[in-house]
Enzyme design. Structure first.
Site, PDB file in Angstrom:
ATOM      1  N   CYS A 183      38.075  78.380  68.097  1.00 57.48           N
ATOM      2  CA  CYS A 183      38.883  78.459  66.738  1.00 57.48           C
ATOM      3  C   CYS A 183      37.681  78.108  65.867  1.00 57.48           C
ATOM      4  CB  CYS A 183      39.760  77.310  66.699  1.00 57.48           C
ATOM      5  SG  CYS A 183      41.062  77.061  65.055  1.00 57.48           S
ATOM      6  N   CYS A 208      46.361  72.877  69.166  1.00 52.05           N
ATOM      7  CA  CYS A 208      47.234  73.028  68.589  1.00 52.05           C
ATOM      8  C   CYS A 208      48.519  73.466  68.688  1.00 52.05           C
ATOM      9  CB  CYS A 208      46.823  72.949  67.423  1.00 52.05           C
ATOM     10  SG  CYS A 208      45.963  74.192  66.424  1.00 52.05           S
ATOM     11  N   GLY A 216      46.497  67.302  57.131  1.00 53.03           N
ATOM     12  CA  GLY A 216      47.571  66.484  56.746  1.00 53.03           C
ATOM     13  C   GLY A 216      47.620  65.436  58.239  1.00 53.03           C
TER      14      GLY A 216
END
Length: 349
Positions: A93, A190, A12
Site C-alpha cells: 500500500c 487497517c 484522524g
C-alpha cells in the site's frame, strides 16, 4: 517548486494529528488529505480528520482511492491467500497508494514536500536520501517502507521519527487534541478491524468462490493427518486449527496450493537456516556489493538477525547466522545496515 508548503496524509489518528501540528510549528503551510479507501468506518474517520484539521486551522480534503485500493491492495491480499502465501498489504500500500497519492497531490499544486505520521527517519545527502528506523524501536515502521523509491523518499518528511509514542500522546494532550482522538489505535492491516483474516476473506474476496475446496492436512512424508476447509485459512507457523491430537502440538510448516494441501509438522520443523527472496527493492537505487552480511527482519515484529545475502539466479539467497522460526512465503525480508534500511523483497520459501 514551493518548498514552504507540504501535503500531509491525515487519518484522524493521534500520529498524523500531531504530525500536522509539528509541521505547522516548523513553519510549513500544511495541506491535509484524508484517503477514502472504502473501509467500513471511513465516514467516521473522515469526520475525525476534518475536526482535527479545523482545530489546527486547516481544511482537510478527501481523496477517493477506493477503486485503486481494491485493485492494488485488497485483490493482492485475497489472491495471495488463495495461492497459499501470506501477504503484507501495508508494504504494498505505501508505495502504490499512500505515497503515490501524496506526490500526485503535491505535484498538482506545485509543492515539493509530502509527509506522513510513520515512525521512521530520513537523512538526505548530496545524491540520495537514506531511510532509517525510528528512535522509538517499539513503534518503528521502517519495515513497511521498504518498497519506496528515491523520488518518494527524497520528498518525504517524517515528523515523528525522533519521537516516542508516549511523547506523541503527551504532545497531543498539550496541543488540546486528545478530545478529538476517540478512535481506536491504528493497526497494521487497517481494513481488518475486528475481523479475522478468514472472516474478511469469506466476506470480501470473490476469488474464494472458486478457490474454497476442502483438502488434506499431511505431514512432510505425505501421511494424511486430517482435512482442511480451504488453504486460505492457514499460514506458516500457525498452531490453532490443525486439530490433530498428539502428545506435542502440530504447526503449519508449509502450504502446497497445487495439491491443495496444508503441510503440518512439529516445532523443530518450523526452523530453517536460509530462504530465497525475489523482487528486491534497493532504496538507494542500487544494491550493496554482494555477498554482504546484513541484518534482516523476516516480519514486522521480528527482532532481526544477521545473515549473508548473495545472488541466486534471478533471486537472492539469505543465509541466517542462526536458524529462524516460521519463515513465511509472501512476507517481506527487509535488510538493514545498522539503523539504515537498505531494501526488501518477498520471501519465496
Amino acid at each position: 517548486m514551493d518548498h514552504n508548503s507540504i501535503v500531509l496524509a491525515l487519518s484522524g489518528g493521534v500520529d498524523s494529528a500531531v504530525s500536522a501540528a509539528l509541521l505547522q510549528e516548523q513553519g510549513f503551510k500544511v495541506y491535509p488529505f484524508f484517503f477514502r479507501l472504502g473501509l467500513a468506518d471511513q465516514d467516521e474517520q473522515q469526520t475525525r480528520a476534518e475536526n482535527i484539521g479545523r482545530r489546527l486551522g486547516l481544511v482537510t480534503e478527501a481523496v477517493d482511492l477506493e477503486i485503486l485500493f481494491q485493485k492494488k491492495v485488497l485483490d493482492y491480499f485475497c489472491r495471495s491467500y488463495c495461492q497459499g502465501i501470506t501477504p503484507n498489504p501495508c508494504v504494498v500500500c505505501n508505495p502504490y497508494i499512500k505515497f503515490a497519492a501524496l506526490l500526485q497531490e503535491a505535484d498538482r499544486r506545485g509543492f515539493y514536500w509530502i509527509a506522513t505520521g510513520h515512525y521512521a527517519r530520513t537523512v538526505t545527502g548530496c545524491r540520495r536520501t537514506n531511510l532509517y528506523n525510528a528512535r522509538d524501536h517499539r513503534k518503528d515502521q521502517s519495515y513497511f517502507l521498504c518498497g519506496l523509491g528515491q523520488k518518494q523518499l527524497s520528498r518525504t518528511v517524517f515528523p515523528l521519527g525522533e519521537w516516542t509514542k508516549e511523547e506523541v500522546r503527551g504532545q497531543a494532550r498539550l496541543m488540546g487534541l486528545l478530545d478529538l482522538l476517540t478512535g481506536d489505535e491504528s493497526q497494521d492491516v487497517c481494513f481488518l478491524k475486528n475481523n479475522s483474516v478468514g472472516d474478511f476473506l469469506r466476506n470480501h474476496c470473490a476469488c474464494l468462490e472458486d478457490e474454497v475446496r476442502g483438502g488434506e492436512i499431511v505431514d512432510r512424508h505425505g501421511q494424511v493427518l486430517d482435512r482442511h476447509s480451504g488453504i486460505f485459512g492457514y499460514t506458516v507457523g500457525q498452531r490453532r486449527g490443525i486439530g490433530v491430537p498428539d502428545s506435542t502440538p502440530y504447526y503449519v510448516v508449509g502450504i502446497d496450493p497445487v495439491a491443495n494441501r496444508v503441510i503440518a509438522g512439529k516445532e523443530e520443523e518450523l526452523w530453517q537456516f536460509d530462504c530465497r527472496v525475489s523482487g528486491l527493492n534497493w532504496l538507494r537505487g542500487y544494491p550493496p556489493e554482494l555477498p554482504a552480511d546484513l541484518k534482516v527482519k523476516i516480519r514486522h515484529r521480528h527482532p532481526g538477525v544477521m545473515a549473508r545475502i548473495s545472488t541466486l539466479a534471478e533471486e537472492f539467497l539469505v543465509e541466517f547466522d542462526q536458524p529462524q522460526r516460521a519463515v513465511t512465503p509472501g512476507q517481506f525480508a527487509v535488510f538493514y545496515s545498522g539503523d539504515e534500511v537498505l531494501g526488501g523483497g518477498r520471501i519465496q520459501g
